[in-house]
Design an enzyme around this catalytic site. Structure first.
Site, PDB file in Angstrom:
ATOM      1  N   PRO A 128       9.550  -0.679  -2.537  1.00 57.01           N
ATOM      2  CA  PRO A 128      10.034  -1.863  -2.129  1.00 57.01           C
ATOM      3  C   PRO A 128      11.365  -1.862  -1.486  1.00 57.01           C
ATOM      4  CG  PRO A 128       9.890  -2.293  -4.406  1.00 57.01           C
ATOM      5  CD  PRO A 128       9.437  -0.681  -4.064  1.00 57.01           C
ATOM      6  N   CYS A 129      11.760  -1.245  -0.639  1.00 59.57           N
ATOM      7  CA  CYS A 129      13.321  -1.438  -0.252  1.00 59.57           C
ATOM      8  C   CYS A 129      13.575  -2.960   0.337  1.00 59.57           C
ATOM      9  CB  CYS A 129      13.492  -0.518   0.901  1.00 59.57           C
ATOM     10  SG  CYS A 129      12.423  -0.269   2.401  1.00 59.57           S
ATOM     11  N   HIS A 130      12.465  -3.661   0.579  1.00 59.53           N
ATOM     12  CA  HIS A 130      12.692  -4.897   1.313  1.00 59.53           C
ATOM     13  C   HIS A 130      13.411  -5.868  -0.011  1.00 59.53           C
ATOM     14  CE1 HIS A 130       8.459  -5.158  -0.839  1.00 59.53           C
ATOM     15  NE2 HIS A 130       8.829  -6.328  -1.037  1.00 59.53           N
TER      16      HIS A 130
END
Length: 179
Positions: free
Chosen positions: A147-149
């Protein structure tokens, strides 16, 4: 989620099964090797997504999906629609040791929470590498699962997202809203 083969670079030659699905955030490409999911890419154009996959894995032979991958791709879309969900499938992550360290640290950020690039740099024991953390996020081939978001600038503002800032904003909004 389980991690499978964590090789430094893509293998010289491998077979990847590929499935494409629609989601509310656009098209989703899911690619899987015999070791696990190697890519989850988001975009609007299926041809561009396939080209991105082929560029990441130039020696890979791409094959169409089968029933098992079709089911897994459906589960990936469900996770995109409701990002607090977990996906219980092995990953076949290809990147440098530093990238894999960053990606594993990202997976420790709970849904509904965020961290900064500096926070991640500190978590992996490389406090002066915030910029390199941002580059590792940009190289992440596993949208939503890694989850780089959930990573923000130091001032708490949204910054770039490989699959578009609007998708990042939407994923964060979905995680902030309880199911």
């Amino acid at each position: 989620m389980r991690h499978a083969a964590n090789t430094k670079n893509p293998p010289d030659a491998t077979t990847m099964r590929v499935a494409m699905r629609h989601s509310s955030l656009g098209r989703v490409l899911v690619a899987q090797t015999a070791h696990g999911i190697s890519a989850i890419l988001l975009g609007d154009d299926p041809a561009v997504l396939r080209l991105d996959l082929q560029n990441r894995f130039p020696s890979a032979t791409l094959q169409e999906s089968d029933a098992a991958l079709d089911l897994l791709a459906t589960q990936v879309v469900q996770m995109i629609e409701s990002p607090a969900r977990e996906l219980d499938a092995p990953l076949d992550m290809h990147g440098t040791g530093f990238q894999r360290d960053v990606w594993c640290a990202l997976r420790d950020i709970p849904a509904g929470s965020t961290a900064t690039y500096t926070d991640i740099a500190n978590r992996i024991g490389r406090p002066k590498s915030a910029r390199a953390v941002a580059q590792a996020c940009a190289a992440n081939p596993l949208a939503v699962v890694v989850p780089c978001h959930r990573v923000l600038r130091r001032d708490g503002q949204l910054s770039g997202y490989r699959w578009g800032v609007e998708r990042k904003r939407e994923l964060l909004a979905r995680e902030a809203t309880p199911p």
